[in-house]
Write an enzyme that holds these catalytic residues in place. Structure first.
Site, PDB file in Angstrom:
ATOM      1  CG  ASP A 122      83.684   0.194  14.468  1.00  0.00           C
ATOM      2  OD1 ASP A 122      83.647  -0.563  13.472  1.00  0.00           O
ATOM      3  OD2 ASP A 122      83.116   1.307  14.500  1.00  0.00           O
TER       4      ASP A 122
ATOM      5  CE  LYS B 259      74.575  12.134  22.068  1.00  0.00           C
ATOM      6  NZ  LYS B 259      75.333  13.071  22.942  1.00  0.00           N
TER       7      LYS B 259
ATOM      8  NE  ARG C  79      85.964  10.022  16.320  1.00  0.00           N
ATOM      9  CZ  ARG C  79      84.736   9.612  15.999  1.00  0.00           C
ATOM     10  NH1 ARG C  79      84.405   8.335  16.119  1.00  0.00           N
ATOM     11  NH2 ARG C  79      83.838  10.466  15.549  1.00  0.00           N
TER      12      ARG C  79
ATOM     13  CG  HIS D 249      84.790   4.569  12.036  1.00  0.00           C
ATOM     14  ND1 HIS D 249      85.717   5.477  12.471  1.00  0.00           N
ATOM     15  CD2 HIS D 249      83.610   4.957  12.611  1.00  0.00           C
ATOM     16  CE1 HIS D 249      85.129   6.375  13.247  1.00  0.00           C
ATOM     17  NE2 HIS D 249      83.852   6.067  13.356  1.00  0.00           N
TER      18      HIS D 249
ATOM     19  CD  GLU E 178      89.205   5.366  12.053  1.00  0.00           C
ATOM     20  OE1 GLU E 178      89.135   4.535  12.958  1.00  0.00           O
ATOM     21  OE2 GLU E 178      88.235   6.024  11.623  1.00  0.00           O
TER      22      GLU E 178
END
Ligand code: NAD
Length: 330
Positions: A258, A154, A234, A295, A263
């Site tokens: 990101d 997507k 990820r 994120h 994290e």
């Protein structure tokens, strides 16, 4: 329906509060992450609602079952933080939000590319200090560059379309190629070819045992010198140690993250008054050609509204019928 909402930051309140009454949802707002130390807080609830850095390992899943929770409702697309085998073993259902705004993440990835290329982060700081010199800010035209998109689901397919508009040549790798993208001019190649030919590589595949550390030393060796790598998927797709080596040698010219391997211990909290203990992360921050966001790629108004709506629909559907169209299968 009684929901224990873990990792409940203010934006979660703002998104879910307006919908709670119409869904007859009784929400307990719990600021801590879901993890072994906090799982007991879920007692007395039908469902837990969790986010990307909540920890649903075997111990947590088993404990949720013991205290009567029937459903893990993820308010995100990725489900790599749930032990699905353990969930299936104890009969705990897991649902997610498979799509809430793929535009949000694809557009963030493009934003990172442009920022790194044209050094927006550096020129903004310079101009604030009255430094109007251009030295060190030289960018390149996106037009005509080759971009390798790993994962054309997507998000990846929207990125392909946006970059086609820039006049980029798009190479793609996916275990399930998309014929509509081929018709639109995207060329599927094997990973080695994508690594060898791309000026920019953007990661949009899920984290699985197969993709963990896909960007490692040998993968970096196969890339062009000065390559730009963007990871909005990820953190563990990238072997951070190998990437730091490649930044030091100049093999990587630009890095946009990101997401970050470790994290969980950093992101989503204000740590500006703390000494950051993660030396690897701090080393990453020292490079002038590394851009890190915490994120936030998903974080648009549209995405957050869709997350809240679909999450509550998922919980209502499961509690009423025992099944849900957005279940995560093992
Ligand atoms: P998706 O499921 O629609 O697409 C993933 C694609 O990856 C699929 O086409 C699949 O065939 C492909 N794929 C699977 N294994 C692969 C492999 N080994 N190599 C190459 N391709 C492979 O998912 P999506 O909605 O496009 O999201 C992609 C990823 O983005 C998610 O898994 C999630 O981790 C991440 N994500 C991040 C944020 C953020 O805020 N940073 C938000 C949403 C999603």
């Amino acid at each position: 329906m009684k929901i224990a909402m873990f990792s409940a930051k203010p934006w979660v309140h703002h998104a879910f509060d307006p919908l709670a009454t119409s869904f007859q949802a009784e929400i307990t707002w719990l600021e801590p992450r879901l993890e072994p130390a906090t799982v007991a807080l879920a007692a007395g609830h039908d469902a837990v609602c969790a986010f990307v850095n909540d920890q649903m390992d075997t111990a947590v899943v088993q404990r949720l079952k013991e205290i009567g929770v029937r459903l893990i409702a993820l308010r995100c697309a990725g489900f790599n933080n749930v032990d699905l085998k353990a969930a299936a073993g104890v009969g705990m259902a897991v649902v997610r939000v498979p799509a809430y705004s793929p535009y949000s993440v694809a557009e963030h990835a493009v934003g990172m590319m442009l920022c790194l290329n044209r050094r927006f982060h550096r020129s903004w700081a310079r101009v604030l200090e009255g430094n109007f010199a251009l030295d060190g800010l030289l960018g390149f035209d996106m037009h005509g560059k080759t971009v390798g998109v790993v994962g054309t689901g997507k998000i990846g397919q929207i990125l392909c379309k946006i970059l086609s508009g820039f006049g980029c040549r798009i190479l793609a790798y996916d275990t399930a190629p998309n014929s509509a993208l081929v018709a639109a001019g995207v060329q599927y190649v094997d990973l080695a070819t994508l690594y060898g030919l791309s000026d920019i590589i953007s990661l949009h595949c899920p984290l699985t045992p197969r993709t963990r550390h896909m960007i490692d030393g040998p993968a970096l060796d196969a890339m062009k010198k000065g390559v730009m790598i963007i990871n909005t998927s990820r953190g563990p797709l990238i072997d951070t140690g190998a990437v730091i080596g490649a930044l030091k040698s100049g093999k990587i010219g630009f890095l946009g993250l990101d997401v970050y391997e470790e994290e969980q211990e950093l992101f989503f909290e204000d740590r500006s008054e703390q000494v950051i203990q993660d030396d690897v992360f701090v080393r990453l921050q020292t490079f002038p050609n590394v851009l890190i966001t915490a994120h936030q790629a998903f974080f648009t108004k549209e995405a957050v509204e869709n997350i809240a709506q679909t999450t509550l629909e998922n919980i209502r559907e499961f509690l009423a019928t025992g099944v849900c169209k957005n279940s995560v299968a093992l």
